[in-house]
Each structure stands twice: as C-alpha cells, then as structure tokens.
Design a protein around this motif. Structure first.
Motif, PDB file in Angstrom:
ATOM      1  N   HIS A   1      -7.598   4.719   7.860  1.00  0.00           N
ATOM      2  CA  HIS A   1      -8.132   3.593   7.105  1.00  0.00           C
ATOM      3  C   HIS A   1      -7.190   2.396   7.114  1.00  0.00           C
ATOM      4  O   HIS A   1      -7.625   1.259   7.270  1.00  0.00           O
ATOM      5  N   LEU A   2      -5.930   2.685   6.952  1.00  0.00           N
ATOM      6  CA  LEU A   2      -4.994   1.557   6.954  1.00  0.00           C
ATOM      7  C   LEU A   2      -4.987   0.862   8.309  1.00  0.00           C
ATOM      8  O   LEU A   2      -4.911  -0.369   8.391  1.00  0.00           O
TER       9      LEU A   2
ATOM     10  N   ARG B   1      -7.411   0.605  10.310  1.00  0.00           N
ATOM     11  CA  ARG B   1      -8.608  -0.238  10.369  1.00  0.00           C
ATOM     12  C   ARG B   1      -8.469  -1.476   9.516  1.00  0.00           C
ATOM     13  O   ARG B   1      -8.942  -2.547   9.878  1.00  0.00           O
ATOM     14  N   LEU B   2      -7.819  -1.282   8.395  1.00  0.00           N
ATOM     15  CA  LEU B   2      -7.617  -2.438   7.518  1.00  0.00           C
ATOM     16  C   LEU B   2      -6.851  -3.526   8.269  1.00  0.00           C
ATOM     17  O   LEU B   2      -7.261  -4.693   8.305  1.00  0.00           O
TER      18      LEU B   2
ATOM     19  N   SER C   1      -6.725  10.638   7.177  1.00  0.00           N
ATOM     20  CA  SER C   1      -7.751   9.604   7.044  1.00  0.00           C
ATOM     21  C   SER C   1      -7.183   8.365   6.351  1.00  0.00           C
ATOM     22  O   SER C   1      -7.655   7.250   6.564  1.00  0.00           O
ATOM     23  N   PHE C   2      -6.149   8.553   5.544  1.00  0.00           N
ATOM     24  CA  PHE C   2      -5.515   7.384   4.925  1.00  0.00           C
ATOM     25  C   PHE C   2      -4.891   6.517   6.032  1.00  0.00           C
ATOM     26  O   PHE C   2      -5.074   5.297   6.057  1.00  0.00           O
TER      27      PHE C   2
ATOM     28  N   ARG D   1      -0.627   7.867  -5.735  1.00  0.00           N
ATOM     29  CA  ARG D   1      -1.420   8.859  -5.018  1.00  0.00           C
ATOM     30  C   ARG D   1      -0.611   9.431  -3.865  1.00  0.00           C
ATOM     31  O   ARG D   1      -1.014   9.353  -2.693  1.00  0.00           O
TER      32      ARG D   1
ATOM     33  N   LEU E   1       0.813  -1.209   0.000  1.00  0.00           N
ATOM     34  CA  LEU E   1       0.000   0.000   0.000  1.00  0.00           C
ATOM     35  C   LEU E   1       0.847   1.260   0.000  1.00  0.00           C
ATOM     36  O   LEU E   1       0.543   2.222  -0.712  1.00  0.00           O
TER      37      LEU E   1
ATOM     38  N   LEU F   1      -1.945  10.935  -0.648  1.00  0.00           N
ATOM     39  CA  LEU F   1      -2.515  10.107   0.415  1.00  0.00           C
ATOM     40  C   LEU F   1      -1.547   9.892   1.572  1.00  0.00           C
ATOM     41  O   LEU F   1      -1.959   9.790   2.723  1.00  0.00           O
TER      42      LEU F   1
ATOM     43  N   ALA G   1       0.716   3.838  -3.010  1.00  0.00           N
ATOM     44  CA  ALA G   1       0.310   5.204  -2.729  1.00  0.00           C
ATOM     45  C   ALA G   1       1.411   6.160  -3.177  1.00  0.00           C
ATOM     46  O   ALA G   1       1.146   7.185  -3.824  1.00  0.00           O
TER      47      ALA G   1
END
Lengths: 228, 228, 228, 228
Positions: free
Chosen positions: A194-195, A197-198, A190-191, A182, A174, A185, A178
DNA sequence: GATGAATGAGTCTTCATTCAT
DNA sequence: TATGAATGAAGACTCATTCAT
C-alpha cells in the motif's frame, strides 16, 4: 589532542581513548533511554552504565542536553547510512522498484532499534532533537530529489523538490505512526504494498493505475471493467 | 460575579463551578506547555497560572499525569469536532473534492493551536498521550473508512480499512512533520494540492492521472505528450 | 446549646445531638487509628468516616490533637470501668485470689481492643497521651493502694503507696510489652500464673514461697528438699 | 584536618569519612527527636543539624524510616553493651546481689539519654522500632536465661525461659513507665529496693521472704511477729 | 584528566485549618 | 450551625552539576 606523540605509545592515544569514552556514553544513554524512557535518564545513571564517573561525563558533554543531542546525531547518521545503502542500489531500477525499495528502507530504519527510534522521535523535548532531525530530513530530501531528477520524464509531478520532501515526510511520518500505534503493520506485506502505491500514485499516477488495473485483473475482472 | 443577583439564579453552585475550575486548570496547563515545554510543566506552576492553589488542583486531578491526560483528551475531542464538521459537508461530493477537504481539514487542525498540537503529539511521554491519540486515530480511521465505503466503486483499493488508516496516518504524519520542520508549507496552496494528489493517487490513481494530465495540459503540453 | 426550647421539639435536643456527634467522631478516630495508624489519621478522613463535614469536626475539636486527646480520655475511662468491675468483686477474697484477678484484669484490658490499645499507648505522640495516661495510672494506683490497706497485715511491704504504684506499673508494663512483642503470651495460662507469682512474691513472698513449695512438691520433691 | 600529614597517613579517605557522616546524621536525628519529637523530625532538618545537605543524607539512607531504624539499632546496641558490662560482673554473685545489679542496670540504661530512650520506646511508629526492640529484648532474655541456668537450684521457677522473659519485660516496662510518669522514682533508693524484691520474690520467694523478714526485724519487730 | 561525594534548588504531593455560603 | 471547597506551608525525595582530591 596534541600532547605527547611517539614517546608515550599507549594503546589508546588520547584521541582514540576519548572517542571510545564518548561512544560508550552515548550507548549507555541509548540503553537507558530504551529501558527507562527519557524521564529515567539521569547523568549519574549514564555514567554508571558507561562505567565512568559523572565527572568524566561532564568532561565530554557540558550538560545532559548535549548528551542527548549527540546521541540523536549519531543515531540519525546511522539512519542516513542505512538508507544511503539502499538508495545506491536503486539508481537504475524502474520507478516501481525504486519506490518499493524506498518504502522498505523507511520501514526498516524504523524497525531497527525500534524502541530507541520511537523515543528519539517522539519523547525527547524537541529543542534537542529538532536540528538533527531537520538536518536528517533535509539530506534525505536532497537525496530523493536527485534521484527524482533521473526519472523526471517518467514522473507526473513538477516541483521535484517539494515532491521529494513530501515523499520523505510521508514515509517518515507513516513509519513513525505505524511504529507507535500499529507496530504489527510494519511487518505486513500488504502495508508495504500500500505504501508503495501511495508513493507511486503520487509520483506517477498513470503507472500506478496500470499497476492496480493489472492487479485487479488478476483478482476481479468486473472491477477492472467498472473502472475502465 | 459571585454575589447573588436574581437574574442569574445561582446556576453554578458546585457543578458548574468545578467545571470552570477544571477548565482553567487545563488551559493553564496548555499555556505552560506552550511557553515552557513539558519539562517546564509543574503542578505549582499550573495552579499559579490558573489562579488557584495547588491544593485545589489536587482536588480535581490526582496527579500531574492525569492533568496532562485530561488536556490531551480535551484537545483531541476538539480536533475531532473540527474535523467532523469538515467531513459532514463532504459526504456527497466527488472524491476529488472530498480528498481536498480532508487534506485541508488535517492541515487546519494542525494550524489551530499549532504549538500546543506539536507539543502534545511530540513531546509528551507517550505513556500519557498514546491512549488518547490512539483513540483519536481509530475514530478518524473509522470515519474515513465509512466514507470510503460510499465511494467503493470509484476506488482502486480493496482493503478499505487499511486504506483508511493509511490515509489518516499519512495526513496526520505529514501535517505534524510539516508543522515541525516546514511550517511555511502549511499555508502553501501547492502543498495542499500535492497532498491531495498524494491521497487521490493512492485511492484512485486513474482519476489522479487524469487530473495531472489535464493540469499538465494547461501548463506544459509537451509533458502531457511525453506521458501519453 | 441554648436556642429555641419548647417551640421546636426536635428529637435530639442540641445537647444530645452534639454528644452523639462527638461520639461518632471519636469512634471514627479510633477506627482509622486501628486501620491506618496514627500517620494515616487525618481530620478530613475522620470527618468522612463519621459522616460529617470537617467544618463540624472543628466545631467540636479545636484541632487534631484535641481529637486524639479526647479519644484517649474516653478510652482510659473505659479501661477504668472494666477494671473497676473486677476490683469490686475482689475486696473480700484472699490475697492470692485478688492478685490473680488483678493480673487477669490487666491482661484483659489489653486484649480488648488490642490494636487500639497498642496504638494509643505506643504510637501516639506522648504529649497528647501522657496526661490522660498519668491520670489513669494514678487512679489505678489509688484503687490498688486502698485495696492493699485492707490486707495490710498479710503483706510484707510497708510503703503501700509505692507498692501500689509498682504493682500497677508492673502489670501495665508487662501487658503492654507482651501485647507488642509476644501477643501469644496474653492467652497463655502459665503466663497468667507467672504474673500472679510475680506480684504475690512481691507483696507477700512468704505466701508465694508456700505456693511454689506446694506446687513444687507435687512435681519434684527433690527440689523442695534441696531448698529447705 | 584534611591536608596530608605523614603522621596520619590518610586513614579516612572514604570508609572512615562516610562512617563519620553516618554518625553525625544519627546524632542529629537523636537531637531533633529529643528536641522536637518524632513529628518534628524532617530529613531536611536532620541534614541541617548534621551540617550536610539533604542529598548527602540520602546517599546514606534511602529514606527517613531507615534513618530512624539505624538510630534505634545504634541505640539498642549501646544499651546492650551497657547492660552486658553489668552482667559480666555478676556471674558469680549471690542471687540477691545479681538481681540488684540487674535492676540497677535496667534503671541506669533508662536514665542515660533518658529523653531519647523515652521517644524511641514510646513515640516512634512501631513499624520502625519493633524489629530492633524485639531483637534487643530477645538478646536480653537469652542473657538472663543463661544466668538463671547457673542458679537453677536456688530458684523456685521452672520454665527458665519464660521467667527470663518476664524479668526482662518487667524491668523494661517498669523503668519505661517510671521514666515517663514518675521520673523521680528512678533515683530513689527505695524504688530500687522494691524492684529487687519484686524480681527476687518472683524467682525465689523463699529467699525474698527471709530478706523482708530480716529487714522487718531491724525496723519493726511487731510486724515480723505478726507474719510468723 | 579522572573521580564521585557533596550540593541544594526544585518537584510532587499532603493535610490541618479556614471561611464564604 | 453545617458544609466542604479552597488554601498554602511544609515534607520527602531527586538529580544536574561542581570541585577537592
């Protein structure tokens, strides 16, 4: 390597001297890689940038390939250390905190020297990079695995080694992706969230669901209800 | 093959002919890339392998770079189709099934033409590959995002677009990494299972935790208890 | 060239047709030469510009060289005509007037299509250009020589043939040089005047000295005295 | 030739060495130009002829063009010297003698290395040759102009700078043309004589007319009378 | 050991010319 | 006759590597 000892007390005993030389060659390699890409990397250029002659370069590296290999080794060692530091702090934290730290560590390691990172992971003929990267990932996995062991009871996965590998590959993949596609990011909070949480949702979905439940509660009660 | 026969009424006088030529050039490019890597790719070699003269190659591709670009385009289009097929079946399935399908699709797309895949994603100077890869990932993300929309109520993430990107990058990153460093994993059922849990745990941790709870029940009751 | 005669009364009988083709090929050659120089002249480009296929080009010209040769021929014929016109008017004028006309004719012929002129005289491998240029200059010399004959009594040179050659080479050389290195001069009245004096001073110095004497008188009497 | 000998105290370790190399490359270039023309000039051929590798050639000349440019520079410098010598002798001579010397110098400079001269002035794409040729002619003109200054009182032209340019261009143009189209003339005494008259008749027609008058007297009295 | 000039195989690319249709 | 796709020899230039000093 073993020649004159006390008799000729030069500032730089041969060993030290050559270590510096090797170092400046590797740094030159890194610089050029960053500035002109792999296609722009020539041994003459490296020697020039390092302020030595090509001849000297070939004294320390049998060929161009080995030069790049050494750089990759040095670079991945650097990464290891950076990451190791992060991990040491984490041993006794909650899973949530630990995962968060791991995610940040992964992204950080990408951000530092981002361009070099990217070239080294993407653009170098893999023949060179692979062994070093494999070693790096193996070590990372071991480290993560041993950390997982400590929290075995809180986790909802069984094969901790596989889990460790997956976590490592996920984060590496990731952050690389990224970085390439991107880069914004990498700096987005928030990235990171999210990670986290992933990873958490993988290792301990129950804890993750509580997390998102409470997060949801704060924002949209209806949603939480719908899910309950 | 070329002399007139009324059965095949000179279908390919120019357009078809040149399409075939382009095709064989791209295939030759792919072959060489697989056999000798990017560094071993030379226009003369490609022409040779394709059974045409360099001159002809340059009639269709203005330079080496464009040849590689075209190959990347062809390859990523192929991927898109492969994956699109998988996705169509999935629209109305449960999240669990859909995630499973997505995971399998990602791994499949890597496995087919694995070596080419690897070279194309890792070894090609990004200048060439990036635009095409970006496009590919953007399309994939859109597709995933629109699928997520359908299941919004069941998901525990809010920013569906970011979530889609993360899912896509995760799967792409993981399959690439696995391909390079642990190709055995690609065929391991438990790897597939873990990835599914990874994705599900991210999108809907509650469902994931039920899944692992019941999975755990079947195997180790003690564990389930410990977690309850 | 000899096929079907009255039966197929096409607008352009073969002969005419091919003449036009040859013409447009030569014009295309000239255009390209002007636009991109000799190095930029390729047979494919010529055919393209002329709106025919390379194959057709090779029907009329066995190779690139012959194409250029033909252009040179056409161009030098054009020059001849231009200059011939000038000369016809001159037959019965005074030497002074005639010389002046010759000078202007030489400069004019350079100015018209200056860029092509320059490329044709300077940049083309001489193997091609030489025969045509030689022919051109020989013809010019003959023409000038016969004119000199008419005025033999007024001239102070004896070998009229050599004199004619020298006049021709002088004017050609000077206009070419001026074109290349001092194009402004081509339009300067005093340059014309000087060249006239140069030629007149050669053919009939006595007349030239009278000319400059009177010119000088008008401007600086002292000078004239000093010389007397 | 290269082993140390105290007599020749390692004079050419680098600077001299590379000068020799550059020299032999330029000579090789000249040779090939003479033997095969500009179209036959290839960097590999030059290196070969010079007895070095292409690589070495490119160590000293960034590209083919620069090689030719350097040759032109070397050659025009040589011309300058040759001509400079002639001019020095002339400062205090009569105009007639001086003009004669100038004419001979121009023809001589053409004769030496005639074929190279011709290729360099005619066949090289002007982009390369022009700047050097312009410089050369500018210098020549200045030299002639300053000589003309010394004789201002005897001359019947006013704009000495224009006159100088015209003289230079005339002689250059004529010797080039003669070289190309009538090389026999270069060695003909009467050609020299005619050119001298051409120049003298331009600069000082009165003196020229005296000259031809007396020359005529010696040969054909009738002619002289007719003119008086 | 260090130097860096020299090497030359190998790259990409162009373009005059041919020839099957 | 016309076409234009195909050919492939040849050219400019690069760069990893060597080796005499």
């Amino acid at each position: 390597m073993k020649k004159k000892a006390r008799i000729n007390p030069r500032k730089l005993p041969t060993q030290e001297r050559s270590k510096q030389l090797v170092d400046s060659l590797l740094s030159a390699t890194a610089n050029i890689l960053v500035r002109r890409g792999y296609e722009g990397l020539t041994t003459n250029r490296v020697a020039d940038e390092a302020g030595v002659s090509v001849g000297s370069l070939y004294q320390y590296f049998p060929n161009k390939e080995s030069l790049v290999e050494a750089l990759i080794r040095r670079w991945s060692d650097g990464l290891m250390e950076t990451i190791a530091d992060h991990y040491l702090e984490v041993r006794n934290e909650s899973i949530e905190t630990a995962v968060d730290t791991m995610v940040r560590a992964a992204l950080d390691s990408t951000r530092v020297d981002a361009k070099l990172h990217r070239i080294l992971t993407q653009q170098i003929p893999n023949v060179n990079a692979l062994p070093a990267l494999e070693l790096f990932n193996r070590r990372m996995s071991e480290r993560v695995a041993s950390w997982l062991e400590l929290h075995r009871e809180e986790l909802e996965v069984e094969d901790l080694h596989l889990a460790a590998e997956i976590v490592v590959m996920t984060l590496a993949g990731l952050s690389d992706y990224a970085l390439i596609q991107r880069p914004e990011l990498l700096d987005s909070p928030s990235f990171v969230q999210h990670l986290s949480r992933l990873v958490l949702g993988y290792l301990a979905p129950t804890r993750a669901s509580q997390l998102s439940a409470s997060a949801g509660k704060r924002r949209r009660t209806s949603k939480r209800l719908a899910q309950s």
